[in-house]
Enzyme design. Structure first.
Site, PDB file in Angstrom:
ATOM      1  CE  LYS A  73       3.445  10.448  10.335  1.00 16.24           C
ATOM      2  NZ  LYS A  73       4.742  11.136  10.399  1.00 16.24           N
ATOM      3  CB  ILE A  74       3.456   4.893  15.088  1.00 13.16           C
ATOM      4  CG1 ILE A  74       2.941   4.858  13.642  1.00 13.16           C
ATOM      5  CG2 ILE A  74       3.202   3.563  15.782  1.00 13.16           C
ATOM      6  CD1 ILE A  74       3.691   3.918  12.706  1.00 13.16           C
ATOM      7  CB  THR A 116       5.195  -2.543  15.530  1.00 13.79           C
ATOM      8  OG1 THR A 116       5.247  -1.274  16.185  1.00 13.79           O
ATOM      9  CG2 THR A 116       4.583  -3.571  16.448  1.00 13.79           C
ATOM     10  CB  SER A 117       9.751   0.543  14.136  1.00 10.93           C
ATOM     11  OG  SER A 117      10.000   1.694  13.392  1.00 10.93           O
ATOM     12  NE  ARG A 118      10.432  -0.010   7.281  1.00 13.97           N
ATOM     13  CZ  ARG A 118       9.122   0.186   7.316  1.00 13.97           C
ATOM     14  NH1 ARG A 118       8.382  -0.376   8.265  1.00 13.97           N
ATOM     15  NH2 ARG A 118       8.519   0.925   6.408  1.00 13.97           N
ATOM     16  CG  ASP A 125       4.045  -6.285  12.432  1.00  9.91           C
ATOM     17  OD1 ASP A 125       3.492  -7.366  12.137  1.00  9.91           O
ATOM     18  OD2 ASP A 125       3.853  -5.228  11.808  1.00  9.91           O
ATOM     19  CD  GLU A 157       9.958  -7.029   7.101  1.00  7.97           C
ATOM     20  OE1 GLU A 157       9.908  -7.026   8.335  1.00  7.97           O
ATOM     21  OE2 GLU A 157       9.206  -6.346   6.378  1.00  7.97           O
ATOM     22  CG  HIS A 166       5.888  -5.370   7.785  1.00  8.22           C
ATOM     23  ND1 HIS A 166       7.152  -4.974   7.457  1.00  8.22           N
ATOM     24  CD2 HIS A 166       5.198  -4.214   8.008  1.00  8.22           C
ATOM     25  CE1 HIS A 166       7.226  -3.653   7.468  1.00  8.22           C
ATOM     26  NE2 HIS A 166       6.039  -3.165   7.803  1.00  8.22           N
ATOM     27  CD  GLN A 167      -1.051  -9.407  11.520  1.00  7.71           C
ATOM     28  OE1 GLN A 167      -0.709 -10.558  11.312  1.00  7.71           O
ATOM     29  NE2 GLN A 167      -2.247  -9.104  12.001  1.00  7.71           N
ATOM     30  CG  PHE A 199       0.485  -2.099   6.679  1.00  2.65           C
ATOM     31  CD1 PHE A 199       1.306  -3.195   6.866  1.00  2.65           C
ATOM     32  CD2 PHE A 199      -0.307  -2.065   5.548  1.00  2.65           C
ATOM     33  CE1 PHE A 199       1.343  -4.237   5.947  1.00  2.65           C
ATOM     34  CE2 PHE A 199      -0.282  -3.095   4.610  1.00  2.65           C
ATOM     35  CZ  PHE A 199       0.557  -4.190   4.813  1.00  2.65           C
TER      36      PHE A 199
END
Ligand code: NAD
Length: 334
Positions: A154-155, A232-234, A258, A263, A295-296, A298
């Site tokens: 999706k992303i 920006t995933s994990r 991200d 983290e 982690h922003q 979202f």
């Protein structure tokens, strides 16, 4: 239904309280993360509502079961922090929010790419100090650059759409190639070709045992010198120590993160008056060509509203004794 919300921030309270209006569930917000140490807070609740850095390892899940918890409601799409086999063993249902705004994360990916390339963060600081020199701010045209997307779910597909809009060549690697992506003009290749050809590599696959440290010393070796790497995933998709070596050697010319593999003890908290004890993270912060956000990806109004509404719908479906589409099990995850 009594719900214990862990890792609760003021914005979680705002959006979850609004989404709870039609249901009127009894919701309690707890600021701490759910871990082995804090699990006793779940006593008396049937549902725990958790986020990306709550730790639902086997021992914690066993304690949740003993405390009477029947549902784990993730208010995120990733579920790498939940031991699904243990949950199943203890007859605890796990639900998640598989899609809330792929646009939010894809657009944040673009923000990292553009900021790193055009050095907007540095330019902003300079102008505020009355320094209008352009030395050191040289960027490149994104037009006709080759972008490699790993994971076109999706992303990833939204990231592909955005990059195609900039006139980039887009290559992709996914274990399940997607026709919609091909229709955007994306070409699927094997991962070695992607790594060897892309000027910008961006990660959008989930963290699984197979993708853990997908970017490591060996895969970095295959990349073009001067590559831009975006995650920006994990965090644990990247071996951070190997990436630091890549930055030192010049292999990586730009790094946008991200997420970070350690983290949990850093992100989502205000630690500005404290000493950062994570030396690897501290080293990353010293590079001028590294841009990190906490982690922003979202974090848009639209995404938070969708997350809250889907979370409450998931809980209501469970409360009615039904199995909704957002239940995740060890089998469906494999
Ligand atoms: P998705 O499930 O829709 O897509 C993931 C894609 O990765 C799928 O197409 C899948 O086939 C592919 N994939 C799986 N294993 C792979 C492998 N070994 N190699 C290549 N591709 C592989 O998920 P999504 O909604 O697009 O989200 C992607 C990831 O983004 C999530 O797993 C989550 O970790 C992360 N995420 C981050 C934020 C943030 O705030 N930064 C927010 C939401 C999601």
């Amino acid at each position: 239904m009594r719900i214990a919300v862990f890792s609760a921030k003021p914005y979680d309270e705002t959006f979850l309280a609004a989404a709870n209006q039609p249901y009127g569930f009894d919701v309690t917000f707890f600021e701490p993360r759910l871990t082995r140490e804090t699990v006793s807070l779940a006593n008396g609740f049937e549902t725990v509502c958790v986020f990306v850095n709550d730790q639902l390892h086997a021992a914690t899940i066993e304690s949740l079961a003993q405390l009477g918890v029947r549902l784990i409601a993730l208010r995120c799409s990733g579920f790498n922090n939940v031991d699904l086999i243990s949950a199943q063993r203890h007859n605890i249902t796990v639900v998640r929010v598989p899609a809330y705004s792929p646009h939010a994360v894809a657009e944040h990916t673009l923000a990292l790419i553009l900021t790193l390339n055009r050095k907007i963060h540095r330019a902003h600081a300079r102008v505020r100090e009355g320094n209008f020199s352009l030395d050191g701010l040289l960027g490149f045209d994104l037009y006709k650059q080759t972008v490699g997307i790993i994971g076109t779910g999706k992303i990833g597909i939204e990231a592909a759409r955005i990059m195609r809009g900039f006139g980039c060549q887009v290559l992709a690697y996914d274990v399940f190639p997607n026709q919609e992506c091909e229709q955007l003009g994306v070409r699927y290749v094997d991962i070695s070709e992607l790594l060897g050809t892309a000027d910008i590599v961006t990660l959008h696959c989930p963290l699984t045992p197979k993708t853990h440290h997908l970017i490591n010393a060996a895969t970095l070796e295959q990349m073009k010198t001067g590559v831009m790497l975006i995650n920006t995933s994990r965090g644990a998709l990247i071996d951070t120590r190997a990436v630091i070596q890549g930055l030192m050697s010049g292999k990586i010319a730009y790094l946008g993160l991200d997420v970070y593999e350690e983290e949990e003890t850093l992100f989502f908290e205000d630690l500005s008056a404290e000493v950062i004890r994570d030396d690897v993270f501290a080293r990353l912060l010293t590079f001028p060509n590294v841009l990190i956000t906490g982690h922003q990806g979202f974090f848009t109004r639209d995404a938070l509203q969708n997350i809250a509404e889907t979370t409450m719908t998931n809980i209501a479906t469970f409360a009615r004794g039904q199995t909704g589409p957002n239940v995740i099990t060890a089998e469906s995850a494999s």
